[in-house]
Design an enzyme around this catalytic site. Structure first.
Site, mmCIF file in Angstrom:
data_model
loop_
_atom_site.group_PDB
_atom_site.id
_atom_site.type_symbol
_atom_site.label_atom_id
_atom_site.label_comp_id
_atom_site.label_asym_id
_atom_site.label_seq_id
_atom_site.Cartn_x
_atom_site.Cartn_y
_atom_site.Cartn_z
ATOM 1 N N ARG A 1 0.857 -1.185 0.000
ATOM 2 C CA ARG A 1 0.000 0.000 0.000
ATOM 3 C C ARG A 1 0.896 1.239 0.000
ATOM 4 N NH1 ARG A 1 -3.367 -2.812 -1.557
ATOM 5 N NH2 ARG A 1 -5.449 -3.239 -0.737
ATOM 6 N N ASP B 1 4.494 -0.507 -6.900
ATOM 7 C CA ASP B 1 3.240 -0.837 -7.583
ATOM 8 C C ASP B 1 2.107 -0.018 -6.986
ATOM 9 O OD1 ASP B 1 1.676 -2.414 -9.443
ATOM 10 O OD2 ASP B 1 0.817 -3.397 -7.676
ATOM 11 N N GLU C 1 -2.186 7.571 -4.977
ATOM 12 C CA GLU C 1 -2.583 6.928 -6.248
ATOM 13 C C GLU C 1 -4.063 7.120 -6.588
ATOM 14 O OE1 GLU C 1 -1.570 2.822 -5.068
ATOM 15 O OE2 GLU C 1 -3.658 2.298 -5.450
ATOM 16 N N HIS D 1 -0.554 -0.232 -9.692
ATOM 17 C CA HIS D 1 -1.316 -1.161 -8.851
ATOM 18 C C HIS D 1 -1.818 -2.361 -9.665
ATOM 19 C CE1 HIS D 1 -3.486 -1.169 -4.755
ATOM 20 N NE2 HIS D 1 -3.388 -2.408 -5.186
ATOM 21 N N GLN D 2 -0.887 -3.012 -10.323
ATOM 22 C CA GLN D 2 -1.283 -4.114 -11.204
ATOM 23 C C GLN D 2 -0.799 -5.473 -10.709
ATOM 24 O OE1 GLN D 2 1.226 -2.916 -14.819
ATOM 25 N NE2 GLN D 2 1.449 -5.129 -14.885
ATOM 26 N N PHE E 1 -1.892 -7.538 -8.711
ATOM 27 C CA PHE E 1 -2.944 -8.566 -8.575
ATOM 28 C C PHE E 1 -3.447 -9.064 -9.931
ATOM 29 C CE2 PHE E 1 -6.841 -6.536 -10.077
ATOM 30 C CZ PHE E 1 -6.374 -5.244 -10.279
HETATM 31 P P1 NAI Z 1 -1.617 -11.159 5.250
HETATM 32 O O1 NAI Z 1 -2.629 -10.647 6.208
HETATM 33 O O2 NAI Z 1 -1.606 -12.596 4.883
HETATM 34 O O3 NAI Z 1 -0.148 -10.809 5.804
HETATM 35 C C1 NAI Z 1 0.215 -9.567 6.323
HETATM 36 C C2 NAI Z 1 1.366 -9.802 7.301
HETATM 37 O O4 NAI Z 1 1.859 -8.530 7.725
HETATM 38 C C3 NAI Z 1 0.948 -10.576 8.555
HETATM 39 O O5 NAI Z 1 1.834 -11.652 8.796
HETATM 40 C C4 NAI Z 1 1.041 -9.521 9.665
HETATM 41 O O6 NAI Z 1 1.397 -10.075 10.928
HETATM 42 C C5 NAI Z 1 2.135 -8.629 9.111
HETATM 43 N N1 NAI Z 1 2.170 -7.298 9.706
HETATM 44 C C6 NAI Z 1 1.146 -6.561 10.214
HETATM 45 N N2 NAI Z 1 1.620 -5.397 10.688
HETATM 46 C C7 NAI Z 1 2.970 -5.402 10.480
HETATM 47 C C8 NAI Z 1 4.007 -4.492 10.760
HETATM 48 N N3 NAI Z 1 3.780 -3.315 11.343
HETATM 49 N N4 NAI Z 1 5.280 -4.828 10.409
HETATM 50 C C9 NAI Z 1 5.539 -6.003 9.797
HETATM 51 N N5 NAI Z 1 4.584 -6.909 9.518
HETATM 52 C C10 NAI Z 1 3.312 -6.604 9.847
HETATM 53 O O7 NAI Z 1 -1.749 -10.245 3.961
HETATM 54 P P2 NAI Z 1 -1.282 -10.586 2.478
HETATM 55 O O8 NAI Z 1 -2.366 -11.308 1.764
HETATM 56 O O9 NAI Z 1 0.083 -11.165 2.492
HETATM 57 O O10 NAI Z 1 -1.232 -9.104 1.837
HETATM 58 C C11 NAI Z 1 -0.295 -8.139 2.292
HETATM 59 C C12 NAI Z 1 -0.691 -6.797 1.716
HETATM 60 O O11 NAI Z 1 -0.490 -6.795 0.301
HETATM 61 C C13 NAI Z 1 -2.181 -6.438 1.859
HETATM 62 O O12 NAI Z 1 -2.442 -5.860 3.126
HETATM 63 C C14 NAI Z 1 -2.403 -5.472 0.737
HETATM 64 O O13 NAI Z 1 -2.212 -4.170 1.240
HETATM 65 C C15 NAI Z 1 -1.299 -5.796 -0.264
HETATM 66 N N6 NAI Z 1 -1.826 -6.273 -1.542
HETATM 67 C C16 NAI Z 1 -1.461 -5.611 -2.680
HETATM 68 C C17 NAI Z 1 -1.913 -6.036 -3.919
HETATM 69 C C18 NAI Z 1 -1.517 -5.355 -5.198
HETATM 70 O O14 NAI Z 1 -2.132 -5.582 -6.240
HETATM 71 N N7 NAI Z 1 -0.490 -4.534 -5.211
HETATM 72 C C19 NAI Z 1 -2.830 -7.179 -4.026
HETATM 73 C C20 NAI Z 1 -3.101 -7.847 -2.770
HETATM 74 C C21 NAI Z 1 -2.628 -7.383 -1.571
#
Ligand code: NAI
Length: 335
Positions: free
Chosen positions: A239, A263, A268, A300-301, A303
């Site tokens: 993000r 990304d 954005e 933001h691609q 995904f």
């Molecule tokens: P997830 O919930 O499986 O993993 C997130 C991890 O971050 C967890 O292990 C959590 O404990 C950890 N975390 C939380 N706060 C933290 C901190 N302050 N410092 C370090 N680690 C911390 O989420 P997932 O599915 O892995 O997605 C991660 C992020 O990717 C999403 O929150 C979303 O913002 C982003 N995303 C981006 C996409 C894109 O197209 N660019 C698509 C999908 C997700």
């Protein structure tokens, strides 16, 4: 059973196609696809719908939720994992449920992360343009071997884990930081958890895979960038607001950061996903970022794969059907 009307926002042809495909066998749902975003000003367009379906840049704040509630909306279905753009407390206060797609192809985002690093490091983006211009010179295109480098993964959830596993194949040393470490997975992956400062100080590549929360906003700021190794690469596919852009621009100007691949971008909303070519870009920080040869930005691609789109559509459809039939939400989808 009464038909369920769903108002979709910020939809693109690929979203509509994936939803129509997933919903081929589904009856009793009426779709309204809007290409504009949901916010307080546009929320009245949900009138007559019981559910709205939103994406990362719809602004579902308290004012927007108030209007949705007045029009009888009962569900906000995010067709993404992150939910930082929804005021959960306001939704709860109005009795509106919020659901999301907690997991969809973490490979899509992880592979894009690695693609960004390889492109930036080996300067494929510059080489592509040069060769198209019949300039076959290699001047200024020297990269580094990823093999043997230290890669720091901040956030070792679903996407962070897959990213680490892909990087493992390159023969890197893996460091991780996460307030909720996964020791068993880390042992099998060969990743060592270290405090954040240590990860920043030791990593040649830092990759962000944590959610945006009030605590994680500007995790990468003037102080934390200063702790990074000189010449390190920073990748953000999570993000935009995890990074203070001003601090990153300053570090690029001094050469402290060797490369930045994004990304996502903190401002954005209103820029990404749209064609702004032919108009002056109003965002000065984005404009400045785009002047650095060692900055690579995608819109933001991460995904955007067929597999991810179809999983997003499938889970969202299941979420909507549960509203229609009164079935309990599946674990992880409800917020
Ligand atoms: P997830 O919930 O499986 O993993 C997130 C991890 O971050 C967890 O292990 C959590 O404990 C950890 N975390 C939380 N706060 C933290 C901190 N302050 N410092 C370090 N680690 C911390 O989420 P997932 O599915 O892995 O997605 C991660 C992020 O990717 C999403 O929150 C979303 O913002 C982003 N995303 C981006 C996409 C894109 O197209 N660019 C698509 C999908 C997700």
């Amino acid at each position: 059973m009464k038909n369920l009307t769903v108002s979709f926002y910020d939809t693109k042809p690929y979203d509509q196609q994936a939803f129509r495909e997933a919903a081929k066998e589904v009856e009793g749902m009426d779709w309204r696809f809007h290409d504009f975003r949901l916010n307080a000003e546009t929320a009245a367009s949900a009138s007559g719908a019981q559910a709205v379906c939103v994406f990362v840049n719809d602004r579902v704040d308290a004012a927007c939720i108030q209007v949705l509630a007045e029009h009888g909306v009962r569900l906000i279905a995010l067709r993404c994992a992150g939910f930082n753009n929804v005021d959960l407390a306001a939704a709860k206060a109005h009795g509106i449920a919020v659901v999301r797609v907690p997991a969809y192809s973490p490979h899509a985002v992880a592979e894009h992360t690695v693609a960004l690093l390889l492109t930036l490091n080996r300067q494929i983006h510059r080489a592509y343009n040069r060769v198209r211009d019949l300039n076959f010179s290699l001047h200024g295109l020297v990269g580094f071997d990823v093999f043997g480098k230290t890669v720091g993964i901040i956030g070792t959830g679903k996407i962070g884990q897959v990213t680490a596993e892909v990087f493992r194949g390159f023969g890197v040393r893996l460091l991780g930081y996460d307030p909720f470490p996964k020791p068993e997975w880390a042992a099998t992956c060969g990743l060592n958890y270290v405090p954040l400062d240590e990860l920043l100080a030791q990593s040649d590549v830092v990759s962000l895979h944590l959610p945006l929360t009030p605590q994680s906003k500007y995790l990468i700021n003037e102080q934390t960038v200063a702790r990074m190794k000189r010449g390190a690469f920073l990748i953000n596919t999570s993000r935009g607001k995890l990074i203070d852009t001003t601090a990153v621009i300053d570090a690029l100007k001094t050469g402290h950061l060797g490369g930045v691949a994004l990304d996502v971008y903190e401002e954005e909303e209103g820029i990404f996903f749209e064609d702004h070519s032919g108009k002056p870009l109003q965002d000065d920080e984005l404009s400045r970022l785009l002047t650095f040869p060692n900055v690579l930005i995608t819109s933001h691609q991460a995904f955007l794969t067929h597999e991810a789109l179809s999983q997003i559509a499938g889970t969202t459809l299941d979420n909507l059907q549960r509203l229609q039939t009164g079935k309990a939400w599946k674990e992880g989808t409800t917020l």
